[in-house]
Design a protein around this motif. Structure first.
Motif, PDB file in Angstrom:
ATOM      1  N   VAL A 106      61.835  42.807  46.435  1.00 43.62           N
ATOM      2  CA  VAL A 106      62.191  43.718  47.516  1.00 43.62           C
ATOM      3  C   VAL A 106      62.977  44.837  46.860  1.00 43.62           C
ATOM      4  O   VAL A 106      64.084  44.612  46.371  1.00 43.62           O
ATOM      5  CB  VAL A 106      63.072  43.028  48.584  1.00 43.62           C
ATOM      6  CG1 VAL A 106      63.225  43.933  49.801  1.00 43.62           C
ATOM      7  CG2 VAL A 106      62.494  41.687  48.990  1.00 43.62           C
ATOM      8  N   ASP A 107      62.371  46.023  46.746  1.00 44.53           N
ATOM      9  CA  ASP A 107      63.126  47.109  46.115  1.00 44.53           C
ATOM     10  C   ASP A 107      63.448  48.168  47.158  1.00 44.53           C
ATOM     11  O   ASP A 107      62.582  48.678  47.860  1.00 44.53           O
ATOM     12  CB  ASP A 107      62.421  47.678  44.878  1.00 44.53           C
ATOM     13  CG  ASP A 107      61.012  48.147  45.152  1.00 44.53           C
ATOM     14  OD1 ASP A 107      60.569  48.005  46.301  1.00 44.53           O
ATOM     15  OD2 ASP A 107      60.366  48.633  44.224  1.00 44.53           O
ATOM     16  N   ASP A 108      64.747  48.405  47.242  1.00 38.53           N
ATOM     17  CA  ASP A 108      65.263  49.320  48.259  1.00 38.53           C
ATOM     18  C   ASP A 108      66.593  49.848  47.709  1.00 38.53           C
ATOM     19  O   ASP A 108      67.402  49.053  47.210  1.00 38.53           O
ATOM     20  CB  ASP A 108      65.487  48.542  49.566  1.00 38.53           C
ATOM     21  CG  ASP A 108      65.831  49.452  50.730  1.00 38.53           C
ATOM     22  OD1 ASP A 108      65.148  49.369  51.766  1.00 38.53           O
ATOM     23  OD2 ASP A 108      66.801  50.247  50.608  1.00 38.53           O
ATOM     24  N   PRO A 109      66.824  51.146  47.760  1.00 32.65           N
ATOM     25  CA  PRO A 109      68.084  51.679  47.218  1.00 32.65           C
ATOM     26  C   PRO A 109      69.313  50.998  47.821  1.00 32.65           C
ATOM     27  O   PRO A 109      70.347  50.878  47.156  1.00 32.65           O
ATOM     28  CB  PRO A 109      68.042  53.164  47.607  1.00 32.65           C
ATOM     29  CG  PRO A 109      66.612  53.463  47.880  1.00 32.65           C
ATOM     30  CD  PRO A 109      65.965  52.194  48.335  1.00 32.65           C
ATOM     31  N   ALA A 110      69.187  50.512  49.051  1.00 28.24           N
ATOM     32  CA  ALA A 110      70.341  49.889  49.719  1.00 28.24           C
ATOM     33  C   ALA A 110      70.714  48.538  49.097  1.00 28.24           C
ATOM     34  O   ALA A 110      71.778  47.995  49.372  1.00 28.24           O
ATOM     35  CB  ALA A 110      70.035  49.709  51.204  1.00 28.24           C
ATOM     36  N   ASP A 131      71.215  47.910  45.912  1.00 27.80           N
ATOM     37  CA  ASP A 131      72.033  48.062  44.713  1.00 27.80           C
ATOM     38  C   ASP A 131      73.147  49.060  44.996  1.00 27.80           C
ATOM     39  O   ASP A 131      72.859  50.211  45.348  1.00 27.80           O
ATOM     40  CB  ASP A 131      71.167  48.549  43.543  1.00 27.80           C
ATOM     41  CG  ASP A 131      71.936  48.544  42.230  1.00 27.80           C
ATOM     42  OD1 ASP A 131      72.973  47.853  42.163  1.00 27.80           O
ATOM     43  OD2 ASP A 131      71.498  49.237  41.301  1.00 27.80           O
ATOM     44  N   PRO A 132      74.410  48.693  44.864  1.00 25.57           N
ATOM     45  CA  PRO A 132      74.902  47.393  44.438  1.00 25.57           C
ATOM     46  C   PRO A 132      74.742  46.337  45.531  1.00 25.57           C
ATOM     47  O   PRO A 132      74.507  46.649  46.691  1.00 25.57           O
ATOM     48  CB  PRO A 132      76.378  47.650  44.138  1.00 25.57           C
ATOM     49  CG  PRO A 132      76.730  48.828  44.960  1.00 25.57           C
ATOM     50  CD  PRO A 132      75.497  49.654  45.096  1.00 25.57           C
ATOM     51  N   GLN A 137      72.477  42.591  36.775  1.00 27.09           N
ATOM     52  CA  GLN A 137      73.473  43.662  36.857  1.00 27.09           C
ATOM     53  C   GLN A 137      73.085  44.749  35.859  1.00 27.09           C
ATOM     54  O   GLN A 137      72.650  44.444  34.738  1.00 27.09           O
ATOM     55  CB  GLN A 137      74.869  43.119  36.518  1.00 27.09           C
ATOM     56  CG  GLN A 137      75.968  44.092  36.903  1.00 27.09           C
ATOM     57  CD  GLN A 137      77.353  43.506  36.676  1.00 27.09           C
ATOM     58  OE1 GLN A 137      77.508  42.371  36.277  1.00 27.09           O
ATOM     59  NE2 GLN A 137      78.354  44.314  36.922  1.00 27.09           N
ATOM     60  N   ASP A 138      73.228  46.009  36.240  1.00 27.04           N
ATOM     61  CA  ASP A 138      72.867  47.141  35.369  1.00 27.04           C
ATOM     62  C   ASP A 138      71.458  46.969  34.798  1.00 27.04           C
ATOM     63  O   ASP A 138      71.223  47.165  33.604  1.00 27.04           O
ATOM     64  CB  ASP A 138      73.889  47.288  34.223  1.00 27.04           C
ATOM     65  CG  ASP A 138      75.302  47.511  34.755  1.00 27.04           C
ATOM     66  OD1 ASP A 138      75.423  48.073  35.852  1.00 27.04           O
ATOM     67  OD2 ASP A 138      76.258  47.086  34.083  1.00 27.04           O
ATOM     68  N   ASP A 139      70.544  46.536  35.632  1.00 25.53           N
ATOM     69  CA  ASP A 139      69.126  46.343  35.272  1.00 25.53           C
ATOM     70  C   ASP A 139      68.934  45.287  34.179  1.00 25.53           C
ATOM     71  O   ASP A 139      67.935  45.290  33.474  1.00 25.53           O
ATOM     72  CB  ASP A 139      68.469  47.673  34.847  1.00 25.53           C
ATOM     73  CG  ASP A 139      66.945  47.569  34.917  1.00 25.53           C
ATOM     74  OD1 ASP A 139      66.441  46.895  35.839  1.00 25.53           O
ATOM     75  OD2 ASP A 139      66.273  48.133  34.035  1.00 25.53           O
TER      76      ASP A 139
END
Ligand SMILES: Cc1cc2nc3c(=O)[nH]c(=O)nc-3n(C[C@H](O)[C@H](O)[C@H](O)COP(=O)(O)OP(=O)(O)OC[C@H]3O[C@@H](n4cnc5c(N)ncnc54)[C@H](O)[C@@H]3O)c2cc1C
Length: 316
Positions: free
Chosen positions: A60-64, A66-67, A12-14
């Motif tokens: 898997v990094d994708d703006p969708a 987070d959250p 959470q919060d990096d």
């Protein structure tokens, strides 16, 4: 064939949740390879934070992502699991795991054991957990090719950091249009079970306190130390405190930096829930009480003399 055990990294919060090291410990003990799966927005540092605990990090990094939403995290993890076929995927028995694990189980057609206290590999993933309002302990084996389990916080020893594992970015192909829930807001909860299992300081009281009113002393010491109050089973059975405070084989497992046992005899059913604490301090008027076998510091004295003096000294 080598056995790859994955876990879903909670953050959470990096910030990586410290429970991730416990899942890594559980995975290392039963597998040949330990893999963390990180679902996150691009540009964060969670993959680097978790890498020292594992052999590989799948990102898997994708703006969708987070959250968090169960729908999109499940899409990402299911695609990976179908491609790489791990033997098992572990999740924390915390809000993340309780929400996500059933979705993963349904979409992978995988067997799921929840709230595990122990895991072993014996012709499949075998888990131990409390059932029937924690009156019995059950052992189950998952029979599907990919096994899923949620693990109780504090029940597994954290993996010590080692040489950082390789970080592998995985292309995401998420379809947000199929997700049926939307994130609205996240708010911090009041003190509860989650806080006990995550607290650095736990002050637990037992039958030696005598009654519900005197139990206030336990809360007072916890407050002074910035900790959280816990209890033995008789205290809960008598209704002095709520059930979510019970520590032991039919309660919760804690592993704080500092654990106080006040008026607790040290029965094995209690001790299994706290013996992995970093520092244990016991106060009991019976010098023969078994709790002293587990305590790093023991005071054989009436707690009603010692605890008020300790509170005064700490306040001063
Ligand atoms: C299936 C099963 C599951 C169980 N699960 C759990 C569990 O999850 N958690 C759990 O805690 N128990 C559990 N129990 C119960 C367990 O066996 C013990 O009975 C219990 O832990 C004892 O609680 P206690 O230490 O508070 O009380 P007691 O054993 O009665 O001990 C009280 C202690 O307080 C001390 N004392 C008294 N007055 C003072 C004073 N003024 N100053 C200092 N010391 C004082 C006494 O010397 C004594 O050692 C379970 C039992 C069973 C059979």
């Amino acid at each position: 064939m080598s056995r790859s055990i994955w876990f879903v990294a909670e953050h959470q919060d990096d910030q990586l949740h410290r429970g991730a090291a416990e899942l890594a410990g559980a995975a290392r003990a039963i597998g040949d390879e330990t893999v963390a799966v990180v679902c996150a927005a691009p540009g964060g540092t969670v993959p680097q934070q978790v890498a020292p605990f594992v052999d590989r990090v799948l990102v898997v990094d994708d703006p969708a992502l987070d959250p968090y939403t169960a729908g999109l995290w499940a899409q990402a993890i299911v695609a990976l699991a179908k491609a790489q076929e791990p033997a098992a995927i572990l999740l924390p028995h915390a809000p993340l795991g309780r929400d996500l694990a059933p979705v993963l189980a349904a979409r992978l057609g995988a067997g799921l054991m929840t709230d595990c206290l122990e895991l072993e590999w014996n012709e499949g993933l075998v888990g131990t957990r409390s059932v029937l309002r924690r009156k019995l302990v059950a052992r189950e084996r998952v029979a599907t090719p990919i096994a899923l389990a949620t693990c109780q916080r504090g029940a597994f020893a954290a993996a010590p950091p080692q040489e950082a594992g390789a970080i592998e970015a995985v292309a995401s192909s998420l379809d947000a249009s199929t997700v049926r829930t939307r994130f609205v807001a996240m708010e911090r909860a009041e003190v509860g079970e989650e806080n006990i299992t995550e607290a650095d300081v736990v002050v637990a009281g037992g039958r030696g306190l005598g009654d519900a009113e005197k139990f206030g002393l336990v809360q007072e010491l916890a407050d002074v130390l910035g900790g959280v109050m816990g209890a033995s089973r008789p205290v809960v059975d008598q209704g002095w405190v709520a059930h979510d405070r019970q520590i032991g084989s039919s309660g919760i497992t804690v592993r704080p930096k500092l654990y106080f046992a006040l008026g607790i005899s040290g029965a094995v059913q209690h001790v299994v829930g706290m013996r992995e604490s970093d520092v244990i301090v016991a106060i009991n008027k019976d010098p023969q009480a078994p709790i002293f076998e587990y305590a790093h510091y023991g005071i054989a004295e009436d707690l009603f003399k010692v605890v008020p003096a300790l509170i005064e000294a700490l306040k001063a």
